[in-house]
Design a protein around this motif. Structure first.
Motif: not given
Length: 331
Positions: A216-217, A225-227, A235-236, A250-251
């Motif tokens: 989170r930003f 973004a999350e995995i 998901t980005v 990039k994750l």
């Protein structure tokens, strides 16, 4: 789904099972019963006409419970937990709201904390008693808990990162769940030159099968973004915040670490990593990223170093010049 499939979705409450959605492929009919149960599902149910999967949007605690999926004669069951997510900066106060306007004469309210579920406060209206157990859990809540004697809401003052975790409110036989994370000082500070890449390290060596990670930003805690290892999904959300992260995130699917490429000054700010390694426990990390323009040099630490080096070079130059002058005079 096959041509002769019939799918039904049911929700179980104290009063029994209620049908909330169904698909009949034979007649190509999709029906959503979103007005049942006092309309709590109104405009919130979506059925996938290809797979029969059910999506509930804009969830509330009223959607928590037992769901049954009937596919022809087979049954599959789901239990849905709905959490209220709260965040607060370390040192500030936070209130966990019971949603009651006033307690009744026979109400009993209990607040529980943590994975092992420890009671930390309770109100028994029948005997007119309010109790705060602030010495439990090594005294981390000592002198920090306040209960509203009218609504039963709980306030935690002077929060620390030790108060991050899972909270459960029991109102008689009803349960409301909260996830609170307390944002600590930004000990993880990173400085990066505009146009370069920066990596924010999760410190994990490998994610587990049931892990969920969120990045989170900013002050609004915008999800970028999350995995979700449970669903095997990465998901980005690079279109949020006017697209400032588009094609830049990039994750690492193994560790959950985040890399921001081709940075701009718009990426300067606070980043938070939320890790959900279990059903009800989670932890968080905070990062502060400073993006500097090459014209304006760099971060404060590097600027000081360069200033000191410049001063040393200047002193050395003066010493050399003085030495040359004295040598020539001696000659």
């Amino acid at each position: 789904m096959k041509d002769d499939d019939e799918i039904q979705w049911w929700f179980e409450e104290n009063t029994g099972l209620k049908k909330i959605a169904e698909i009949y492929k034979r007649t190509d009919r999709i029906t959503v019963y979103d007005d049942v149960l006092d309309g709590r599902f109104r405009d919130r149910l979506k059925l996938d006409n290809q797979t029969g999967s059910l999506t509930i949007t804009n969830t509330t605690t009223g959607h928590e419970g037992d769901y049954k999926l009937l596919i022809n004669s087979e049954i599959k069951r789901f239990w849905l937990f709905v959490f209220v997510l709260e965040s607060v900066k370390e040192g500030d106060s936070v209130s966990l709201n019971s949603d009651l306007t006033e307690m009744k004469d026979n109400d009993r309210i209990q607040w529980w904390f943590g994975y092992n579920i420890t009671v930390i406060a309770e109100i028994n209206v029948t005997v007119d008693r309010i109790t705060v157990y602030d010495d439990v859990l090594d005294g981390r809540f000592r002198d920090r808990l306040k209960l509203d004697n009218q609504t039963g809401s709980l306030t935690i003052t002077n929060t620390t990162t030790e108060h991050t975790g899972y909270y459960e409110l029991k109102i008689n036989w009803e349960i409301k769940r909260f996830r609170l994370y307390v944002i600590g000082e930004f000990k993880n500070s990173v400085s990066v030159k505009k146009g370069d890449s920066v990596s924010l390290n999760s410190r994990l060596t490998e994610m587990k099968d049931d892990d969920v990670i969120q990045w989170r930003f900013g002050d609004e805690n915008t999800l970028i973004a999350e995995i979700n290892k449970r669903a095997d999904r990465i998901t980005v959300y690079d279109d949020v915040l006017d697209g400032r992260f588009r094609d830049r995130l990039k994750l690492d699917k193994q560790t959950g670490s985040l890399t921001i490429t081709n940075t701009t000054t718009e990426h300067d700010g606070d980043y938070r990593l939320l890790m959900f390694p279990g059903e009800i426990f989670f932890s968080s990390k905070a990062f502060r990223v400073s993006v500097y323009d090459s014209v304006h040099c760099c971060g404060p630490t590097e600027a000081v170093i360069r200033l000191v080096l410049s001063a040393l070079v200047g002193v050395a130059t003066v010493i050399i010049v003085v030495y040359e002058i004295r040598s020539r005079r001696a000659e």
